[in-house]
Design an enzyme around this catalytic site. Structure first.
Site, PDB file in Angstrom:
ATOM      1  N   CYS A 198      34.404  50.622  63.126  1.00  0.00           N
ATOM      2  CA  CYS A 198      35.166  51.521  62.253  1.00  0.00           C
ATOM      3  C   CYS A 198      34.616  52.921  62.423  1.00  0.00           C
ATOM      4  CB  CYS A 198      35.063  51.081  60.789  1.00  0.00           C
ATOM      5  SG  CYS A 198      35.858  52.236  59.633  1.00  0.00           S
ATOM      6  N   CYS A 258      32.117  47.300  53.421  1.00  0.00           N
ATOM      7  CA  CYS A 258      32.072  48.757  53.528  1.00  0.00           C
ATOM      8  C   CYS A 258      31.209  49.327  52.405  1.00  0.00           C
ATOM      9  CB  CYS A 258      33.475  49.337  53.455  1.00  0.00           C
ATOM     10  SG  CYS A 258      33.529  51.148  53.396  1.00  0.00           S
ATOM     11  N   GLU A 286      55.638  65.310  37.072  1.00  0.00           N
ATOM     12  CA  GLU A 286      55.189  64.393  38.120  1.00  0.00           C
ATOM     13  C   GLU A 286      56.375  63.591  38.637  1.00  0.00           C
ATOM     14  OE1 GLU A 286      53.618  61.927  40.718  1.00  0.00           O
ATOM     15  OE2 GLU A 286      52.408  63.544  39.849  1.00  0.00           O
ATOM     16  N   ASN A 319      48.259  70.665  41.499  1.00  0.00           N
ATOM     17  CA  ASN A 319      47.392  69.734  42.233  1.00  0.00           C
ATOM     18  C   ASN A 319      48.276  68.954  43.210  1.00  0.00           C
ATOM     19  OD1 ASN A 319      45.216  68.145  43.023  1.00  0.00           O
ATOM     20  ND2 ASN A 319      45.526  66.678  41.374  1.00  0.00           N
ATOM     21  N   CYS A 376      43.417  69.433  48.154  1.00  0.00           N
ATOM     22  CA  CYS A 376      42.661  68.532  49.026  1.00  0.00           C
ATOM     23  C   CYS A 376      42.787  68.948  50.490  1.00  0.00           C
ATOM     24  CB  CYS A 376      43.117  67.083  48.842  1.00  0.00           C
ATOM     25  SG  CYS A 376      44.846  66.793  49.272  1.00  0.00           S
TER      26      CYS A 376
END
Length: 372
Positions: free
Chosen positions: A11, A86, A260, A305, A332
């Site tokens: 990975c 993980c 939203e 956002n 982001c």
């Protein structure tokens, strides 16, 4: 941080995991400052994350066979690499994955094969709350396996007593999308409580929540601190999700409106606000850009956002011409953030900070306060 999956080349999702964490964090801060500039902006030190055990969700591709299932990622060769160990997942999520693999066998859920397009189980999606409670979703091709899932659900909830919400998502088409439109609730409880600081949010099966809960808590706290001095009576929270920003911006004498596109998220946010007794917070389902364009009044404060693509030229132009005094932008993707900020020249960045929502990758969150 060391990872056996990375070191054995099974990975490579964490592209910079071999870079010392302090260097990772510094590089993200440098990149954000380069994208937005430093002149006139009070840049605060970047917020570090935990290096492991920080992911509150696991999006696991189902593979292998009924008797030897795999939960992990799809490789370039269209096979599934199991990632149950993980180190990024929160402890409750990590502990649930081997149990869910057992459940695949017990309920005879045939993993979907992307090459032959046969099988039923496409994904197992797990989200953990700060208290260690779990929301589990099985993404299926059809309802064929639902009776067996219901039959064995008692064993699953007994083995995972912290499992409080479970559902089936139906995704019949062969596509790159993780989930479909239809959701079948399997448990009486439909909301996963997500306490973030002093605010209790809630998550429904198809709702969105930030991947890194401690970073989300810091993000919302900073939003409240950075706007505490503003005298706003009306505020918009565009792309409001489950209401994290809106509920942290609530104050006496102010009306905060969250917009939203996800009806599931709106329902969860509304329930959270009602439980908290926040009469000055309201949520509605809709497109953020359309809402802003057709609004009759201009708010004192707007919070955005958006997804990685940013707010886009149309909404940026709307905010630029609206006369709104302050915009708090959480992004982001710093490149789309910089592009949107450039499209709003009357709104000047005055405060900014990087939050490392996604350690060991090139991604991060940037919070910026703009004022007219």
């Amino acid at each position: 941080m060391r990872c056996d999956y990375y070191e054995s080349d099974r990975c490579r999702s964490c592209t910079v995991i071999q870079t010392p964490y302090e260097v990772q964090l510094s590089a993200k801060d440098v990149r954000a400052r380069a994208a937005l500039g430093e002149s006139g902006i009070a840049w605060e030190p970047p917020v570090a994350s935990g290096e492991s055990g920080f992911r509150n969700k696991a999006k696991m591709v189902a593979g292998g066979s009924v008797d030897a299932p795999k939960l992990g990622i799809l490789t370039s060769g269209k096979e599934v690499q199991d990632l149950r160990e993980c180190p990024l997942h929160e402890p409750a999520v990590a502990a649930a994955l081997p149990v869910l693999a057992e459940f695949v066998t017990a309920a005879r859920l045939v993993p979907y094969d992307v090459t032959t397009r046969r099988g039923e189980l496409k994904y197992v999606l797990v989200t953990g709350s700060p208290e260690g409670e779990l929301l589990v979703r099985f993404v299926l091709r059809s309802t064929e396996s639902v009776p067996r899932i219901r039959k064995h659900l008692g064993w699953l909830t007994q083995t995972l007593p912290n499992l409080v919400v479970a559902s089936v998502n139906l995704h019949p088409t062969h596509s790159a999308l993780v989930e479909g439109q239809e959701e079948l609730l399997l448990t009486e409880q439909e909301l996963l409580p997500m306490r973030v600081g002093a605010v209790e949010l809630a998550l429904r099966p198809q709702g969105f929540f930030q991947t890194n809960t401690p970073m989300a808590a810091t993000l919302y706290r900073l939003a409240a601190e950075w706007t505490a001095h503003l005298e706003y009576r009306t505020a918009w929270d565009l792309y409001s999700g489950v209401g994290g920003f809106a509920m942290h911006l609530a104050r006496d004498g102010a009306m905060v409106t969250g917009i939203e596109s996800s009806g599931e998220a709106v329902a969860a946010a509304t329930a959270s606000a009602e439980r908290a007794g926040l009469s000055g917070v309201q949520f509605a389902a809709g497109d953020a850009g359309a809402f802003a364009r057709h609004a009759q009044d201009v708010p004192d404060l707007v919070v955005v956002n958006p997804p990685r693509r940013g707010i886009g030229a149309e909404l940026a132009a709307c905010l630029e011409s609206s006369g709104v005094g302050h915009v708090l932008y959480s992004s982001c993707h710093v490149d789309s953030l910089a592009q949107d900020v450039a499209a709003m020249p009357s709104l000047t960045p005055v405060r900014a900070r990087v939050l490392d929502m996604f350690p060991h990758t090139g991604h991060f969150e940037t919070l910026v306060l703009l004022e007219r």
